[in-house]
Design an enzyme around this catalytic site. Structure first.
Site, PDB file in Angstrom:
ATOM      1  CB  ALA A  64     -10.729  -3.165  -3.420  1.00 40.44           C
ATOM      2  N   GLY A 109      -7.003  -6.971  -0.985  1.00 38.12           N
ATOM      3  CA  GLY A 109      -7.915  -8.098  -1.177  1.00 38.12           C
ATOM      4  C   GLY A 109      -7.251  -9.285  -1.864  1.00 38.12           C
ATOM      5  CD  GLU A 112      -8.214  -8.524   2.945  1.00 40.34           C
ATOM      6  OE1 GLU A 112      -8.322  -8.048   4.066  1.00 40.34           O
ATOM      7  OE2 GLU A 112      -8.883  -8.107   1.970  1.00 40.34           O
ATOM      8  CD  GLU A 132      -6.142  -3.529   2.538  1.00 43.22           C
ATOM      9  OE1 GLU A 132      -4.949  -3.488   2.917  1.00 43.22           O
ATOM     10  OE2 GLU A 132      -6.694  -4.578   2.140  1.00 43.22           O
TER      11      GLU A 132
HETATM   12  N1  CO8 Z   1      -7.755  -0.959  -8.646  1.00 47.40           N
HETATM   13  C1  CO8 Z   1      -7.990  -0.464  -9.889  1.00 47.40           C
HETATM   14  N2  CO8 Z   1      -7.038  -0.367 -10.835  1.00 47.40           N
HETATM   15  C2  CO8 Z   1      -5.794  -0.755 -10.500  1.00 47.40           C
HETATM   16  C3  CO8 Z   1      -5.478  -1.258  -9.226  1.00 47.40           C
HETATM   17  C4  CO8 Z   1      -6.528  -1.378  -8.278  1.00 47.40           C
HETATM   18  N3  CO8 Z   1      -6.338  -1.902  -7.077  1.00 47.40           N
HETATM   19  N4  CO8 Z   1      -4.164  -1.548  -9.190  1.00 47.40           N
HETATM   20  C5  CO8 Z   1      -3.682  -1.227 -10.388  1.00 47.40           C
HETATM   21  N5  CO8 Z   1      -4.656  -0.754 -11.196  1.00 47.40           N
HETATM   22  C6  CO8 Z   1      -4.538  -0.308 -12.582  1.00 47.40           C
HETATM   23  C7  CO8 Z   1      -3.835   1.047 -12.677  1.00 47.40           C
HETATM   24  O1  CO8 Z   1      -4.736   2.090 -12.463  1.00 47.40           O
HETATM   25  C8  CO8 Z   1      -3.291   0.992 -14.088  1.00 47.40           C
HETATM   26  O2  CO8 Z   1      -4.306   1.217 -15.024  1.00 47.40           O
HETATM   27  P1  CO8 Z   1      -4.424   2.652 -15.816  1.00 47.40           P
HETATM   28  O3  CO8 Z   1      -3.086   2.874 -16.413  1.00 47.40           O
HETATM   29  O4  CO8 Z   1      -5.515   2.388 -16.806  1.00 47.40           O
HETATM   30  O5  CO8 Z   1      -4.798   3.631 -14.789  1.00 47.40           O
HETATM   31  C9  CO8 Z   1      -2.922  -0.473 -14.257  1.00 47.40           C
HETATM   32  O6  CO8 Z   1      -3.691  -1.181 -13.287  1.00 47.40           O
HETATM   33  C10 CO8 Z   1      -1.449  -0.745 -14.012  1.00 47.40           C
HETATM   34  O7  CO8 Z   1      -1.120  -0.235 -12.731  1.00 47.40           O
HETATM   35  P2  CO8 Z   1       0.093   0.785 -12.469  1.00 47.40           P
HETATM   36  O8  CO8 Z   1       0.367   1.600 -13.698  1.00 47.40           O
HETATM   37  O9  CO8 Z   1      -0.177   1.529 -11.217  1.00 47.40           O
HETATM   38  O10 CO8 Z   1       1.301  -0.251 -12.262  1.00 47.40           O
HETATM   39  P3  CO8 Z   1       2.596  -0.050 -11.374  1.00 47.40           P
HETATM   40  O11 CO8 Z   1       3.481  -1.222 -11.660  1.00 47.40           O
HETATM   41  O12 CO8 Z   1       3.162   1.317 -11.578  1.00 47.40           O
HETATM   42  O13 CO8 Z   1       2.102  -0.129  -9.852  1.00 47.40           O
HETATM   43  C11 CO8 Z   1       0.902  -1.060  -7.988  1.00 47.40           C
HETATM   44  C12 CO8 Z   1       1.563  -1.306  -9.361  1.00 47.40           C
HETATM   45  C13 CO8 Z   1       1.956  -0.685  -6.973  1.00 47.40           C
HETATM   46  C14 CO8 Z   1       0.220  -2.341  -7.581  1.00 47.40           C
HETATM   47  C15 CO8 Z   1      -0.124   0.084  -8.101  1.00 47.40           C
HETATM   48  O14 CO8 Z   1      -0.942  -0.176  -9.233  1.00 47.40           O
HETATM   49  C16 CO8 Z   1      -1.018   0.209  -6.901  1.00 47.40           C
HETATM   50  O15 CO8 Z   1      -0.600   0.747  -5.884  1.00 47.40           O
HETATM   51  N6  CO8 Z   1      -2.291  -0.285  -7.001  1.00 47.40           N
HETATM   52  C17 CO8 Z   1      -3.247  -0.186  -5.942  1.00 47.40           C
HETATM   53  C18 CO8 Z   1      -3.040  -1.274  -4.945  1.00 47.40           C
HETATM   54  C19 CO8 Z   1      -3.944  -1.105  -3.754  1.00 47.40           C
HETATM   55  O16 CO8 Z   1      -3.977  -0.086  -3.093  1.00 47.40           O
HETATM   56  N7  CO8 Z   1      -4.680  -2.167  -3.462  1.00 47.40           N
HETATM   57  C20 CO8 Z   1      -5.487  -2.236  -2.271  1.00 47.40           C
HETATM   58  C21 CO8 Z   1      -6.870  -1.770  -2.518  1.00 47.40           C
HETATM   59  S1  CO8 Z   1      -7.828  -1.752  -1.029  1.00 47.40           S
HETATM   60  C22 CO8 Z   1      -8.298  -3.379  -0.840  1.00 47.40           C
HETATM   61  O17 CO8 Z   1      -7.851  -4.275  -1.523  1.00 47.40           O
HETATM   62  C23 CO8 Z   1      -9.306  -3.641   0.220  1.00 47.40           C
HETATM   63  C24 CO8 Z   1      -9.854  -5.058   0.069  1.00 47.40           C
HETATM   64  C25 CO8 Z   1     -11.298  -5.050   0.214  1.00 47.40           C
HETATM   65  C26 CO8 Z   1     -11.961  -6.257  -0.440  1.00 47.40           C
HETATM   66  C27 CO8 Z   1     -12.398  -6.044  -1.845  1.00 47.40           C
HETATM   67  C28 CO8 Z   1     -13.856  -5.701  -1.978  1.00 47.40           C
HETATM   68  C29 CO8 Z   1     -14.161  -5.262  -3.402  1.00 47.40           C
END
Ligand code: CO8
Length: 259
Positions: A64, A109, A112, A132
């Site tokens: 997400a 997601g 998923e 999550e």
């Molecule tokens: N949402 C929004 N932006 C994101 C996300 C995300 N999930 N993941 C990465 N980005 C963005 C970062 O913010 C960054 O952009 P900016 O520099 O402009 O802020 C860019 O992508 C690159 O990311 P990173 O610099 O963080 O890259 P890294 O290689 O350092 O890290 C990671 C990669 C480990 C994947 C890290 O980005 C991370 O932890 N992301 C979040 C992952 C996460 O928690 N996902 C789960 C979300 S909850 C979910 O999925 C519930 C599902 C529900 C269904 C969906 C309904 C809508």
């Protein structure tokens, strides 16, 4: 039009690419809309024999859009998750095979979405996880459900409780992915699989999907009875007549098209 999903048809394959690389293809409303549109095209366009989901850049999909999450309340979140959940059920119910070509990160997601596909091919750079828990929420589009049915109760519990990420090899070991391939060969492998499936009976492929999926959702007894009915249905088809005759005549079968 969805800006977040690129849809392209080529040689009977519907290529569906998540295309928000700057946000690691995180899921927002527009991306869900694009996914729904792709499913609709695959349903309506009978020339399409297989659908492939993949991602642009280094992610398949990082889950997400957490920046969007920061701006919405639980009601809106429920609305979006329901929309995504229904799309994933429709994906499972599609009559054609759906392949996830996981090119990189598949988190939350993203994992998923991959799990709702029929076959998961993963690049050796792929990473899976249900993070999550680290946001203080729980998976909402199959992470606690499909995952447990795929990898087993305790492994799913561990992944969802810890939020730990696993690499492609580990995912293959626990049965989350069908096969890991060299990153550079991912698309080539998908095409080989597509050619193999295109030579089969579309009707039989559809019935296999229905039968296997039913078994996962109902009891074994119900699934076996259902399988018997679908077996008879497949037997009565023109493709069965052709397939069986071709075997007897020692030649390759020529199956029909999608109706
Ligand atoms: N949402 C929004 N932006 C994101 C996300 C995300 N999930 N993941 C990465 N980005 C963005 C970062 O913010 C960054 O952009 P900016 O520099 O402009 O802020 C860019 O992508 C690159 O990311 P990173 O610099 O963080 O890259 P890294 O290689 O350092 O890290 C990671 C990669 C480990 C994947 C890290 O980005 C991370 O932890 N992301 C979040 C992952 C996460 O928690 N996902 C789960 C979300 S909850 C979910 O999925 C519930 C599902 C529900 C269904 C969906 C309904 C809508």
């Amino acid at each position: 039009m969805s800006m977040s999903v690129e849809i392209r048809k080529e040689d009977g394959i519907l290529w569906v690419k998540f295309n928000r690389p700057e946000a690691l293809n995180a899921i927002n409303e527009d991306l869900v809309k694009g996914l729904r549109r792709a499913i609709e095209s695959a349903r309506e366009d009978k020339e399409v024999r297989m659908m492939v989901l993949t991602g642009e850049g280094r992610a398949f999909c990082a889950g997400a859009d957490v920046k969007m999450f920061a701006k919405i309340d639980a009601y809106k979140a429920r609305e979006i998750i329901e929309d995504l959940g229904k799309a994933l059920e429709d994906l499972e119910d599609l009559e054609i095979p759906v392949i996830a070509a996981v090119n990189g990160l598949a988190l939350g997601g993203g994992c998923e979405i991959a799990m709702a596909c029929d076959i998961i091919l993963a690049s050796d750079r792929a990473v899976f996880g249900q993070p999550e828990i680290n946001l203080g929420i729980i998976p909402g589009a199959g992470g606690t459900q499909r995952l447990a049915r795929i990898v087993g109760w305790k492994k799913a519990m561990e992944l969802c409780l810890t939020g730990d990420r696993i690499d492609a090899r580990e995912a293959e070991k626990i049965g989350l992915v069908n096969r890991v391939v060299q990153h550079e060969k991912l698309i080539e492998e998908v095409k080989i699989l597509a050619e193999k499936l295109k030579a089969k009976s579309p009707k039989a492929l559809m019935l296999v999907k229905q039968s296997v999926n039913r078994g996962f959702k109902r009891s074994l007894k119900d699934g076996i009875e259902y399988e018997r009915d679908l077996f008879a249905l497949s037997f009565a088809s023109k493709d069965a007549e052709e397939g069986i005759r071709a075997f007897v005549e020692k030649r390759a079968p020529k199956f029909g098209t999608r109706e």
